[in-house]
Design a protein around this motif. Structure first.
Motif, PDB file in Angstrom:
ATOM      1  N   VAL A  86       0.926  -1.312  -0.040  1.00  0.00           N
ATOM      2  CA  VAL A  86      -0.173  -0.106  -0.112  1.00  0.00           C
ATOM      3  C   VAL A  86       0.904   1.301  -0.039  1.00  0.00           C
ATOM      4  O   VAL A  86       1.630   1.345   1.029  1.00  0.00           O
ATOM      5  CB  VAL A  86      -0.934   0.144   1.334  1.00  0.00           C
ATOM      6  CG1 VAL A  86      -1.870   1.253   1.204  1.00  0.00           C
ATOM      7  CG2 VAL A  86      -1.806  -1.140   1.327  1.00  0.00           C
ATOM      8  N   LEU A 100      -7.222   1.843  -2.441  1.00  0.00           N
ATOM      9  CA  LEU A 100      -5.791   1.767  -2.204  1.00  0.00           C
ATOM     10  C   LEU A 100      -5.028   1.800  -3.373  1.00  0.00           C
ATOM     11  O   LEU A 100      -5.401   1.200  -4.451  1.00  0.00           O
ATOM     12  CB  LEU A 100      -5.733   0.183  -1.758  1.00  0.00           C
ATOM     13  CG  LEU A 100      -6.424  -0.385  -0.567  1.00  0.00           C
ATOM     14  CD1 LEU A 100      -6.044  -1.764  -0.072  1.00  0.00           C
ATOM     15  CD2 LEU A 100      -6.167   0.446   0.787  1.00  0.00           C
ATOM     16  N   VAL A 102      -1.672   0.883  -4.918  1.00  0.00           N
ATOM     17  CA  VAL A 102      -0.713  -0.403  -4.496  1.00  0.00           C
ATOM     18  C   VAL A 102       0.177  -0.327  -5.347  1.00  0.00           C
ATOM     19  O   VAL A 102       0.210  -0.083  -6.752  1.00  0.00           O
ATOM     20  CB  VAL A 102      -1.509  -1.426  -4.327  1.00  0.00           C
ATOM     21  CG1 VAL A 102      -2.467  -1.143  -3.367  1.00  0.00           C
ATOM     22  CG2 VAL A 102      -2.153  -1.953  -5.513  1.00  0.00           C
TER      23      VAL A 102
END
Length: 137
Positions: A86, A100, A102
């Motif tokens: 993350v 998120l 990522v």
């Protein structure tokens, strides 16, 4: 407007608190989460988190989801090795969806081995879903 640093730092000692109340959890205590690849901006997958999954994600710095089928926490890549580091977390304006950003290990997010779970495209002419997975091409 204040711009926050676009890198995320895990907080191993983070505890549950009032900050969790900013999230609009559904009747099952879940919130949908979209995982987007930081570099390409590709949408990789959609999953669910409960409070424990969000807390674990914030503590570890890797995506942890709630699997509804197995009714347990699931660290993305725990079996495949295709983890999601993350880099940034965002909450939408209604508080009912988490994003998120990522870094996807090995570029594979889908359990099918594809980069993204969104490889089926609607074709209006044939009124059907067309499989555009790399393995089919």
């Amino acid at each position: 407007m204040t711009n926050l640093k676009s890198t995320f730092s895990p907080i191993e000692s983070l505890q549950a608190g009032a900050w969790l109340d900013a999230v609009a959890w559904n009747e099952q205590g879940l919130v949908p989460v979209i995982a987007q690849e930081l570099g390409t901006k590709d949408i990789l997958m959609m999953a669910w988190m409960n409070r424990d999954a969000l807390l674990a994600t914030l503590r570890l710095g890797e995506a942890v989801y709630w699997t509804r089928s197995r009714q347990k926490l699931w660290r993305k890549g725990e079996e495949s090795g295709h983890t999601q580091k993350v880099k940034e977390i965002r909450l939408d304006c209604d508080g009912d969806t988490i994003l998120l950003l990522v870094e996807q290990k090995d570029g594979i997010a889908c359990h099918t081995g594809e980069h993204s779970c969104f490889f089926q495209q609607w074709d209006s002419e044939s009124a059907t879903w067309v499989d555009e997975s790399k393995s089919k091409n």
